[in-house]
Design a protein around this motif. Structure first.
Motif, PDB file in Angstrom:
ATOM      1  N   GLU A 406     -39.576 -32.645 -27.038  1.00  0.00           N
ATOM      2  CA  GLU A 406     -40.897 -33.271 -27.080  1.00  0.00           C
ATOM      3  C   GLU A 406     -41.015 -34.438 -26.102  1.00  0.00           C
ATOM      4  O   GLU A 406     -42.121 -34.937 -25.868  1.00  0.00           O
ATOM      5  N   TYR A 408     -40.555 -34.156 -23.048  1.00  0.00           N
ATOM      6  CA  TYR A 408     -40.890 -33.551 -21.771  1.00  0.00           C
ATOM      7  C   TYR A 408     -42.145 -32.678 -21.912  1.00  0.00           C
ATOM      8  O   TYR A 408     -42.466 -32.186 -22.999  1.00  0.00           O
ATOM      9  N   SER A 409     -42.827 -32.487 -20.796  1.00  0.00           N
ATOM     10  CA  SER A 409     -43.884 -31.463 -20.718  1.00  0.00           C
ATOM     11  C   SER A 409     -43.728 -30.738 -19.400  1.00  0.00           C
ATOM     12  O   SER A 409     -43.286 -31.315 -18.403  1.00  0.00           O
ATOM     13  N   GLU A 411     -45.518 -27.601 -16.810  1.00  0.00           N
ATOM     14  CA  GLU A 411     -46.493 -26.581 -16.444  1.00  0.00           C
ATOM     15  C   GLU A 411     -46.177 -26.071 -15.054  1.00  0.00           C
ATOM     16  O   GLU A 411     -45.466 -26.730 -14.289  1.00  0.00           O
ATOM     17  N   LEU A 430     -47.514 -22.117 -18.847  1.00  0.00           N
ATOM     18  CA  LEU A 430     -46.929 -23.188 -19.657  1.00  0.00           C
ATOM     19  C   LEU A 430     -45.590 -22.703 -20.211  1.00  0.00           C
ATOM     20  O   LEU A 430     -45.521 -22.202 -21.345  1.00  0.00           O
ATOM     21  N   LYS A 461     -42.865 -33.529 -16.526  1.00  0.00           N
ATOM     22  CA  LYS A 461     -43.070 -34.925 -16.895  1.00  0.00           C
ATOM     23  C   LYS A 461     -42.099 -35.269 -18.015  1.00  0.00           C
ATOM     24  O   LYS A 461     -42.047 -34.564 -19.025  1.00  0.00           O
ATOM     25  N   SER A 462     -41.351 -36.348 -17.803  1.00  0.00           N
ATOM     26  CA  SER A 462     -40.311 -36.752 -18.759  1.00  0.00           C
ATOM     27  C   SER A 462     -40.678 -38.098 -19.375  1.00  0.00           C
ATOM     28  O   SER A 462     -39.871 -39.025 -19.429  1.00  0.00           O
TER      29      SER A 462
END
Length: 488
Positions: A406, A408-409, A411, A430, A461-462
């Motif tokens: 969680e 990180y994200s 795409e 995703l 994104k971290s």
């Protein structure tokens, strides 16, 4: 309670929560602006640190200035002296055997000061085997000398789409004896050139026809890098290059056309448009052996519109370069053009807005970036695995936050490979970060991912990751161009 020193900023850390002001870029890499002589418009396009530790600064307006003691705490106008003028848009320089070699719009020339009065008095044309028409697009960027003593030159197309001027849209090499060798086709609009730590030559190409976004491209003799507008000149180069390649299919994708066209080498790294910049420019490699911080061997790439410098981390997969771009430093006074990193661990950055505009509000600038000696908490590198990515960090991470998916994200997207101007992000997906394993020393994290997409930018994104001292990443974004997925 612990006091964490990060440059000039102090952060009090309680239970891994930062309660004071988070560190900022200038705590680690402050920018010093040089005072330019009054009345001089010095659109600094390139630099060459000379053998006597003076700094040559070229202007897009055809002048070269010499700066004495460019490493001084402050650099004022009295340290500038004009060395040469009347040249034609000098965009690159290199020094050899007492000569300063310049790549200008129409040729490679060399100049020197034979009577030691501080002004160039000998000028020689080394090579002028390409042509110009007078169109303002016809930029010529050059490299430093390669291991064979050659200069590599990228020649912008006359316009965005095609050219009727010989060798526009090509990379050529100029040998030590002044011979021109056609080298690579497919150039559109270069913004800078440079070698990596291995000595391989790269250039930045800018968004436009056949370039959905700006990118970093590897120049390989005999290859084609994407824009067919200069294909006409294969008729002059067949003895070196062979027959012209098949023209790519407009509306396709980079990796699809790479499978169909053996000569085509897709971009090593794509710079997502309006996220990492809009007009990629100069390139410099950190060979300072740690004098500029933890980024030894990485490339630093400018962006003219955003007035920034970014980091690029490359690796070879299946015999091709690919990798990621990561933000590094913003806030330059003008649009970043020339970038040079000395062995002293000092970066020189030149700027111009040239009427295009830039985030930096000054029309031109000459600036220097120094390292304070404090190491920022950053993603040092992002490397592709068969089932995900491995992140390495500049400092140990907090295992709890770094091992949590969680934090990180992710795409992905790519760009249309097409003859019309630019491209939106397309084919978005995703992927799922299934698990994260942090190394025992806390210096790396392995992300297992379901849904890797070949040919896509993987935007990671971290934002939730913290250091062992509780600090957030100075830059949490990394953008990896996954042209090839490594074997297991």
């Amino acid at each position: 309670m612990r006091l964490v020193l990060c440059g000039i900023v102090c952060s009090f850390v309680i239970a891994n929560v930062v309660t004071a002001e988070d560190p900022k870029e200038s705590d680690y890499y402050p920018i010093t602006t040089f005072e330019v002589p009054e009345g001089v418009v010095l659109e600094a396009s390139s630099f060459q640190l000379l053998s006597d530790n003076q700094l040559a600064v070229a202007s897009r307006r055809g002048e070269i200035w010499i700066v004495t003691d460019p490493f001084a705490k402050e650099v004022n106008a009295s340290q500038f002296k004009r060395f040469a003028h009347g040249l034609h848009e000098v965009l690159s320089m290199a020094e050899r055997d007492g000569w300063l070699y310049v790549v200008q719009r129409c040729d490679v020339s060399r100049l020197r000061d034979s009577n030691e009065d501080g002004k160039a008095d000998e000028f020689e044309v080394v090579c002028d085997d390409w042509e110009i028409s007078g169109d303002y697009h016809e930029y010529a960027f050059g490299s430093k000398f390669d291991r064979e003593g050659n200069l590599w030159i990228t020649l912008c197309l006359t316009g965005s789409f095609s050219s009727e001027v010989p060798y526009r849209g090509w990379c050529v090499r100029v040998t030590p004896d002044g011979k021109m060798i056609p080298t690579t086709s497919g150039i559109r609009s270069p913004g800078g050139m440079g070698a990596n730590a291995a000595g391989d030559i790269f250039y930045t190409d800018n968004q436009g026809p056949w370039n959905g976004t700006s990118g970093l491209k590897h120049l390989i003799p005999g290859k084609f890098v994407g824009h067919p507008g200069g294909f006409e000149w294969y008729k002059l180069a067949e003895n070196v290059m062979g027959p012209r390649p098949t023209e790519p299919e407009s509306g396709s994708r980079f990796v699809v056309e790479a499978e169909k066209i053996p000569e085509y080498e897709p971009p090593a790294v794509l710079f997502p448009y309006k996220k990492m910049g809009q007009s990629a420019s100069g390139i410099a490699c950190d060979l300072s052996q740690g004098r500029f911080g933890p980024f030894e061997g990485q490339l630093f790439v400018g962006d003219q519109t955003f007035s920034t410098v970014m980091r690029v981390v490359l690796e070879e997969v299946d015999g091709h370069y690919q990798g990621c771009c990561i933000p590094f430093l913003e806030g330059f006074d003008s649009g970043t053009l020339g970038v040079e990193l000395s062995s002293h661990g000092v970066m020189f950055v030149g700027g111009t807005n040239r009427g295009w505009g830039s985030r930096g509000k000054s029309p031109f600038a000459v600036e220097r970036v120094d390292w304070t000696g404090e190491v920022p908490f950053e993603i040092l590198s992002m490397n592709a695995l068969s089932d995900g990515f491995e992140l390495t960090f500049t400092q140990p991470v907090d295992a709890t936050t770094a091992s949590d998916p969680e934090s990180y994200s992710l795409e992905t997207y790519t760009y249309i490979f097409q003859s019309s101007y630019g491209s939106p992000e397309v084919d978005q997906t995703l992927p799922v970060i299934q698990s994260v394993i942090v190394s025992d020393d806390g210096m790396s994290a392995r992300l297992k991912i379901e849904g890797l997409q070949r040919g896509h930018v993987h935007e990671l994104k971290s934002s939730g990751v913290r250091s062992a001292e509780g600090l957030p990443l100075l830059h949490s974004e990394a953008y990896y161009t996954l042209n090839f997925i490594p074997a297991e």
